[in-house]
Design an enzyme around this catalytic site. Structure first.
Site: not given
Length: 376
Positions: A162, A164, A189, A214, A239, A263, A291
């Site tokens: 993934k 960022k 993400d 995401e 998320d 989460k 996470g």
């Protein structure tokens, strides 16, 4: 009934093994609130995942400390606590502050598992013996450094990468990665940094065959995500927008996403995390565990949660060594060459806390008892 004798709050300061950059900024170390419960000769632990600043959510470690000390802990002392499932009812008068609530609730679940002499995963209803793992790679200083990082993580066996992203660090990055690794499981993400003016730009990411995008838009939005999802083939994963079961139901009904990141701290504890998991499973929406730069305590909670049946996608539950030069649990969390973690079957969380190391890292503490308070 679980007779809680004391609640210890500690702030520890831990430097990250490697800097981690997102659209929020660069993180080099963490201030972390740990909760320790003493009850009937047992000791259980929780971790608050609130950050140093109210950037990911409206909570931060300092607000979580105040709310835990002045509101949540007194309610826990005054209640008849039979297990973790009691906690939402005990804390219901306090609005919001889900990360603070989760740290106490999760510790109670750990305590209950120990009292029943079963694993935390079993108590939660987990069925998976092995969980698949992915990694989240922060924004890097250069494309070359990103490629080296990806190569390292793939060599370590991680099943999903993934990335960022943010404006200026997105399309050309995905293109370079796909050109080098056309078949890896790849996602991105955005941490809610894009806006409606970027929809055409985001729609162009379909060509990269991403597993998911995401939280590209506002952190509290369903409507505009639903418009975006109708325009693109790539699955949107929500998320920050999913705070509870009701949010999950709304997002699914509005077709705002096809995947949900759970989460446990963001939704307020294991009870709500299980509720989100169940409603998603009933409607055919896969979930995975995100996470929050946790220590091994929070990481062990994530492992237990990820043992539930609908956690079918690789999560961000990676090895301790990816984040910390030395974790605060033993054994540290490790990932196999196949990119998997074995779910512990021992009593409770399955990891021992390194109390001496926690003491060495502690910069603030508070001990709460039924009718007394001791600070240092």
């Amino acid at each position: 009934m679980l007779n809680i004798d004391a609640i210890h709050l500690r702030e520890i300061n831990m430097p990250l093994a490697y800097p981690f950059e997102t659209s929020f900024g660069l993180t080099t170390g963490r201030r972390i609130l740990l909760v320790e419960l003493e009850a009937d000769g047992l000791t259980a632990w929780g971790e608050c995942v609130a950050g140093e600043h109210p950037y990911f959510s409206d909570e931060m470690i300092d607000t979580a400390w105040i709310i835990t000390e002045t509101e949540l802990a007194p309610r826990l002392f005054d209640a008849e606590v039979h297990g973790g499932s009691n906690c939402p009812e005990i804390f219901k008068q306090v609005r919001g502050h889900r990360m603070a609530k989760a740290s106490l609730e999760n510790a109670v679940w750990d305590l209950e598992a120990q009292a029943k002499r079963i694993s935390l995963a079993e108590l939660l209803g987990g069925t998976r013996e092995i969980i698949p793992c992915g990694v989240s790679i922060g924004i890097q200083p250069s494309l070359e450094q990103l490629m080296e990082k990806i190569e390292t993580e793939l060599a370590a066996g991680y099943q999903r990468i993934k990335l960022k992203c943010k404006p200026g660090w997105d399309s050309h990055v995905f293109e370079a990665v796909r050109e080098r690794w056309p078949d890896i499981m790849l996602s991105c993400d955005a941490n809610s940094v894009y806006r409606m003016k970027d929809l055409d730009h985001i729609a162009g990411w379909d060509r990269f065959k991403l597993l998911m995008i995401e939280q590209p838009l506002w952190f509290d939005d369903f409507y505009f995500h639903s418009l975006l999802q109708k325009r693109i083939k790539t699955d949107i994963c929500l998320d920050e927008s999913i705070r509870n079961r009701r949010d999950a139901l709304a997002a699914i009904a509005m077709e705002s996403c096809r995947i949900i990141n759970i989460k446990v701290g963001r939704v307020g504890g294991f009870c709500e995390a299980i509720a989100v998991h169940n409603v998603a499973e009933e409607r055919g929406i896969p979930v995975w565990c995100g996470g929050m730069l946790e220590t091994g305590i929070g990481r062990s909670h994530n492992i237990a949660l990820s043992s539930l049946s609908n956690f079918s996608l690789p999560g961000d539950v990676s090895a301790s060594s990816r984040y910390w030069a030395q974790d605060i649990i033993e054994p540290e969390v490790t990932v196999s060459s196949k990119g998997e973690i074995v779910v512990p079957t021992g009593i409770g969380r399955g990891f021992e806390v390194q109390k001496d190391r926690i003491e060495a890292l502690t910069v603030r503490r508070c001990t709460l008892r039924t009718k007394a308070r001791v600070t240092a």
